[in-house]
Design a protein around this motif. Sequence first.
Motif, PDB file in Angstrom:
ATOM      1  N   THR A   9      41.030  43.558  37.196  1.00 54.31           N
ATOM      2  CA  THR A   9      39.922  44.304  36.617  1.00 54.31           C
ATOM      3  C   THR A   9      39.896  44.032  35.116  1.00 54.31           C
ATOM      4  N   ARG A  10      38.752  44.270  34.514  1.00 53.72           N
ATOM      5  CA  ARG A  10      38.627  44.031  33.085  1.00 53.72           C
ATOM      6  C   ARG A  10      39.089  45.275  32.329  1.00 53.72           C
ATOM      7  N   TYR A  11      40.202  45.121  31.603  1.00 50.99           N
ATOM      8  CA  TYR A  11      40.775  46.195  30.797  1.00 50.99           C
ATOM      9  C   TYR A  11      40.912  47.481  31.612  1.00 50.99           C
ATOM     10  N   ASP A  12      40.401  48.589  31.130  1.00 51.83           N
ATOM     11  CA  ASP A  12      40.549  49.864  31.831  1.00 51.83           C
ATOM     12  C   ASP A  12      39.280  50.265  32.577  1.00 51.83           C
ATOM     13  N   THR A  13      38.497  49.294  32.991  1.00 53.98           N
ATOM     14  CA  THR A  13      37.254  49.589  33.693  1.00 53.98           C
ATOM     15  C   THR A  13      37.400  49.257  35.168  1.00 53.98           C
ATOM     16  N   ASP A  14      36.370  49.542  35.928  1.00 54.52           N
ATOM     17  CA  ASP A  14      36.390  49.169  37.341  1.00 54.52           C
ATOM     18  C   ASP A  14      35.650  47.861  37.586  1.00 54.52           C
ATOM     19  N   HIS A  15      35.341  47.120  36.505  1.00 58.39           N
ATOM     20  CA  HIS A  15      34.663  45.829  36.646  1.00 58.39           C
ATOM     21  C   HIS A  15      35.666  44.786  37.133  1.00 58.39           C
ATOM     22  N   GLU A  16      35.304  44.094  38.207  1.00 56.46           N
ATOM     23  CA  GLU A  16      36.154  43.039  38.747  1.00 56.46           C
ATOM     24  C   GLU A  16      35.529  41.683  38.452  1.00 56.46           C
ATOM     25  N   PRO A  17      36.221  40.825  37.694  1.00 60.19           N
ATOM     26  CA  PRO A  17      35.708  39.468  37.494  1.00 60.19           C
ATOM     27  C   PRO A  17      35.626  38.734  38.837  1.00 60.19           C
ATOM     28  N   VAL A  18      34.873  37.652  38.885  1.00 61.05           N
ATOM     29  CA  VAL A  18      34.747  36.865  40.114  1.00 61.05           C
ATOM     30  C   VAL A  18      36.137  36.393  40.534  1.00 61.05           C
ATOM     31  N   PHE A  19      36.487  36.650  41.785  1.00 65.72           N
ATOM     32  CA  PHE A  19      37.809  36.293  42.307  1.00 65.72           C
ATOM     33  C   PHE A  19      37.893  34.802  42.588  1.00 65.72           C
ATOM     34  N   ARG A  20      38.980  34.197  42.172  1.00 60.73           N
ATOM     35  CA  ARG A  20      39.270  32.789  42.460  1.00 60.73           C
ATOM     36  C   ARG A  20      40.654  32.713  43.102  1.00 60.73           C
ATOM     37  N   GLN A  21      40.706  32.136  44.298  1.00 60.49           N
ATOM     38  CA  GLN A  21      41.964  32.004  45.020  1.00 60.49           C
ATOM     39  C   GLN A  21      42.838  30.939  44.367  1.00 60.49           C
ATOM     40  N   GLU A  22      44.164  31.120  44.447  1.00 61.38           N
ATOM     41  CA  GLU A  22      45.104  30.101  43.992  1.00 61.38           C
ATOM     42  C   GLU A  22      44.835  28.807  44.760  1.00 61.38           C
ATOM     43  N   SER A  23      44.845  27.684  44.062  1.00 61.44           N
ATOM     44  CA  SER A  23      44.502  26.400  44.688  1.00 61.44           C
ATOM     45  C   SER A  23      45.427  26.051  45.853  1.00 61.44           C
ATOM     46  N   TYR A  24      46.730  26.211  45.651  1.00 63.53           N
ATOM     47  CA  TYR A  24      47.671  25.861  46.723  1.00 63.53           C
ATOM     48  C   TYR A  24      47.483  26.763  47.938  1.00 63.53           C
ATOM     49  N   PHE A  79      45.584  27.755  53.546  1.00 68.87           N
ATOM     50  CA  PHE A  79      45.058  28.807  54.409  1.00 68.87           C
ATOM     51  C   PHE A  79      43.541  28.912  54.409  1.00 68.87           C
ATOM     52  N   GLY A  80      42.880  28.379  53.399  1.00 67.57           N
ATOM     53  CA  GLY A  80      41.432  28.464  53.337  1.00 67.57           C
ATOM     54  C   GLY A  80      40.924  29.871  53.095  1.00 67.57           C
ATOM     55  N   ALA A  81      41.782  30.747  52.635  1.00 63.18           N
ATOM     56  CA  ALA A  81      41.429  32.159  52.467  1.00 63.18           C
ATOM     57  C   ALA A  81      40.842  32.419  51.088  1.00 63.18           C
ATOM     58  N   SER A  82      39.759  31.745  50.770  1.00 59.10           N
ATOM     59  CA  SER A  82      39.203  31.857  49.419  1.00 59.10           C
ATOM     60  C   SER A  82      38.576  33.211  49.139  1.00 59.10           C
ATOM     61  N   GLN A  83      38.168  33.945  50.170  1.00 55.42           N
ATOM     62  CA  GLN A  83      37.487  35.218  49.963  1.00 55.42           C
ATOM     63  C   GLN A  83      38.432  36.420  50.008  1.00 55.42           C
ATOM     64  N   TYR A  84      39.717  36.214  50.302  1.00 57.76           N
ATOM     65  CA  TYR A  84      40.659  37.322  50.444  1.00 57.76           C
ATOM     66  C   TYR A  84      41.660  37.325  49.293  1.00 57.76           C
ATOM     67  N   SER A  85      41.634  38.401  48.508  1.00 57.89           N
ATOM     68  CA  SER A  85      42.582  38.520  47.402  1.00 57.89           C
ATOM     69  C   SER A  85      43.815  39.304  47.850  1.00 57.89           C
ATOM     70  N   ASP A  86      44.863  39.197  47.057  1.00 57.75           N
ATOM     71  CA  ASP A  86      46.090  39.977  47.251  1.00 57.75           C
ATOM     72  C   ASP A  86      46.756  39.717  48.599  1.00 57.75           C
TER      73      ASP A  86
END
Length: 156
Positions: free
Chosen positions: A35-50, A55-62
Motif C-alpha cells: 500500500t502507499r504509505y499509510d493509505t489504503d491505496h494499492e499500487p498495481v501489483f506485479r508478480q515476481e518474475s521467477y 506458476f503463471g500466478a500473475s494475478q495472485y499476490s502474497d
Amino acid sequence: MALYEINRARVVQSMLEQDSNIRGLILLEGGKQTTRYDTDHEPVFRQESYFHYLFGASQYSDCYGVLSIPSGEATLFVPTWGGYTTAVCGNSPEFKQVKKDLGLERVMGVCELEEFIDKEMKRMAEEDEEKKNGELSSSPNLYLLKGLNTDRKVSC
C-alpha cells in the motif's frame, strides 16, 4: 499453462542433473501486495518474475509455491482472509478455480504451508529409510531462493 509446466520440469531436471539422488522441496515466495504509505491505496501489483515463470500466478499476490523433487508436483499456497477483509476486498480466491486456471496439482491456503512442508519432508524421509537397504541415499532438503539482486544499480 503448459508453458509453466515445462518451466517447472526444467527447474526440477536442472536440480536432478546436479545430483540424481536429490530429494526435497523447492519453496518460493511470490510478490507481495503493498500500500502507499499509510493509505489504503494499492499500487498495481506485479508478480515476481521467477514466480510467474514457474506458476503463471500473475494475478495472485502474497502466495508461496512449492515444487517437489524429484516428482515435480507443484503446490500453490494462496492467502485466505476473514469476514472483515472479505467485506472490503472481496472473497478469497477459490482453490478449485485457481487449480483449474493455473493447471496445478494442488492449491492450498497459506496458513497450511508450514504443516504441508513438515508432512512432505517427513514422508520423503520415511520413503528414504524404506528404500535405503545399504544404498547411499540423500535425505530430503528444503531449497530456498537466496541471492543478491545484481540487476539493480544503487548509487550513494
